[in-house]
Design a protein around this motif. Structure first.
Motif, mmCIF file in Angstrom:
data_model
loop_
_atom_site.group_PDB
_atom_site.id
_atom_site.type_symbol
_atom_site.label_atom_id
_atom_site.label_comp_id
_atom_site.label_asym_id
_atom_site.label_seq_id
_atom_site.Cartn_x
_atom_site.Cartn_y
_atom_site.Cartn_z
ATOM 1 N N HIS A 170 39.398 45.290 80.905
ATOM 2 C CA HIS A 170 38.394 46.224 80.388
ATOM 3 C C HIS A 170 37.859 45.745 79.044
ATOM 4 N N THR A 171 38.739 45.144 78.238
ATOM 5 C CA THR A 171 38.344 44.554 76.951
ATOM 6 C C THR A 171 38.816 43.100 76.930
ATOM 7 N N PRO A 172 38.018 42.187 77.473
ATOM 8 C CA PRO A 172 38.488 40.804 77.643
ATOM 9 C C PRO A 172 38.702 40.035 76.342
ATOM 10 N N ARG A 173 37.864 40.253 75.336
ATOM 11 C CA ARG A 173 38.012 39.463 74.106
ATOM 12 C C ARG A 173 39.362 39.706 73.421
ATOM 13 N N PRO A 174 39.800 40.957 73.219
ATOM 14 C CA PRO A 174 41.134 41.150 72.631
ATOM 15 C C PRO A 174 42.244 40.522 73.465
ATOM 16 N N LEU A 175 42.112 40.548 74.803
ATOM 17 C CA LEU A 175 43.144 39.933 75.645
ATOM 18 C C LEU A 175 43.140 38.417 75.480
ATOM 19 N N PHE A 176 41.959 37.826 75.340
ATOM 20 C CA PHE A 176 41.885 36.389 75.067
ATOM 21 C C PHE A 176 42.681 36.045 73.814
ATOM 22 N N TYR A 177 42.453 36.786 72.745
ATOM 23 C CA TYR A 177 43.155 36.500 71.495
ATOM 24 C C TYR A 177 44.653 36.774 71.620
ATOM 25 N N GLU A 178 45.015 37.779 72.391
ATOM 26 C CA GLU A 178 46.428 38.065 72.618
ATOM 27 C C GLU A 178 47.105 36.881 73.295
ATOM 28 N N PHE A 179 46.458 36.344 74.338
ATOM 29 C CA PHE A 179 47.012 35.185 75.038
ATOM 30 C C PHE A 179 47.004 33.951 74.137
ATOM 31 N N TRP A 180 45.906 33.752 73.409
ATOM 32 C CA TRP A 180 45.772 32.545 72.583
ATOM 33 C C TRP A 180 46.851 32.488 71.504
ATOM 34 N N THR A 181 47.096 33.595 70.807
ATOM 35 C CA THR A 181 48.106 33.578 69.749
ATOM 36 C C THR A 181 49.495 33.315 70.316
ATOM 37 N N ARG A 182 49.768 33.809 71.525
ATOM 38 C CA ARG A 182 51.068 33.522 72.143
ATOM 39 C C ARG A 182 51.215 32.041 72.431
ATOM 40 N N LYS A 183 50.174 31.426 72.976
ATOM 41 C CA LYS A 183 50.234 29.999 73.259
ATOM 42 C C LYS A 183 50.437 29.198 71.980
ATOM 43 N N GLU A 184 49.659 29.529 70.950
ATOM 44 C CA GLU A 184 49.769 28.809 69.680
ATOM 45 C C GLU A 184 51.156 28.968 69.072
ATOM 46 N N ALA A 185 51.688 30.179 69.072
ATOM 47 C CA ALA A 185 53.012 30.398 68.492
ATOM 48 C C ALA A 185 54.066 29.590 69.230
ATOM 49 N N LEU A 186 53.955 29.512 70.557
ATOM 50 C CA LEU A 186 54.961 28.796 71.335
ATOM 51 C C LEU A 186 54.904 27.296 71.100
ATOM 52 N N VAL A 187 53.708 26.711 71.071
ATOM 53 C CA VAL A 187 53.642 25.264 70.829
ATOM 54 C C VAL A 187 54.070 24.933 69.398
ATOM 55 N N LYS A 188 53.835 25.849 68.458
ATOM 56 C CA LYS A 188 54.326 25.615 67.099
ATOM 57 C C LYS A 188 55.849 25.651 67.055
ATOM 58 N N ALA A 189 56.440 26.619 67.751
ATOM 59 C CA ALA A 189 57.903 26.706 67.770
ATOM 60 C C ALA A 189 58.514 25.452 68.372
#
Length: 255
Positions: A170-189
């Motif tokens: 229903h709100t795709p842009r916030p979900l994009f950022y939700e997914f993106w920050t998870r990916k970034e945090a994981l590759v940083k870890a």
């Protein structure tokens, strides 16, 4: 993609979103948490920025002066200054004695703070520092920018299932950022730096098995949260350290 569960680097990743975050005052921190996330608003006052800059090494000051925009310079100074102060608290040494090895695109490595793992991210007016005890950690924060052409990023950096979830949201842009920050945090870890395998880094809520792609063996937990309504974020860590404790840093913690 068929996942080989016998691959020597089969990783188990659990992603979830924290419903709310209890941001405690930084003065309440005893610097003994197994995992903590600190947020600091980029200092709008020159005196505060000067106090943080005074903690930087000569090389860090040179890096800071390479930024052309004032806000970019302030973010770097705030991030490095806060990082040094926090590491000093955890390792019981003055901030200017903390030795940090920084490599382009990789998370900082601490040379004289055994048992302390850190990750830094900044966006908009916020700086985040995650500190883990004896376990790797990664953190990412983003400013939810309405001008970003996120569908183009989704096509190249997200799995088919993630693309579908965003397309029907229903709100795709916030979900994009939700997914993106998870990916970034994981590759940083996992200390991967910039990777071409973002589409294979899981971000949807739930449990995932990933074979290879540099995440290593074992398990990760990736928790999304909000710094404020315009700044989604995520922190990645090993499951054994427990959930993160969140702190807001004010000037009272600054030396």
């Amino acid at each position: 993609m068929e996942i080989n569960l016998h691959h020597p680097e089969t990783t188990f990743v659990t992603c979830h979103q924290l419903p709310a975050v209890d941001w405690q005052p930084g003065a309440a921190c005893l610097f003994t948490d197994g995992l903590a996330v600190f947020r600091l608003a980029v200092p709008p006052v020159a005196g505060v920025a000067s106090r943080l800059e005074a903690r930087l090494s000569p090389d860090e000051i040179i890096r800071a002066n390479r930024y052309h925009r004032v806000i970019d310079r302030l973010r770097f100074v705030a991030g490095r200054g806060l990082l040094r102060i926090l590491i000093g608290k955890y390792s019981h040494q003055p901030p200017d004695r903390v030795q940090i090895d920084s490599r382009a695109g990789r998370k900082p490595t601490l040379l004289n703070a055994p048992g302390v793992e850190v990750s830094v991210s900044h966006a908009g007016n916020w700086v985040l520092v995650a500190v883990g005890r004896d376990e790797p950690v990664g953190v990412d924060v983003e400013f939810m920018d309405d001008s970003v052409d996120y569908p183009a990023i989704v096509r190249t950096s997200f799995s088919p299932a993630e693309q579908h979830a965003i397309a029907v949201a229903h709100t795709p842009r916030p979900l994009f950022y939700e997914f993106w920050t998870r990916k970034e945090a994981l590759v940083k870890a996992a200390d991967l730096g910039i990777t071409d395998n973002f589409c294979h880094i899981p971000a949807r809520p739930g449990n995932h098995r990933v074979a290879g792609y540099g995440l290593g063996a074992g398990a990760w937990v990736v928790a999304g949260f909000a710094v404020d309504p315009a700044h989604p974020a995520a922190v990645a860590h090993r499951p054994g350290v427990g959930g993160p404790v969140f702190y807001t840093i004010h000037t009272d913690i600054l030396p």
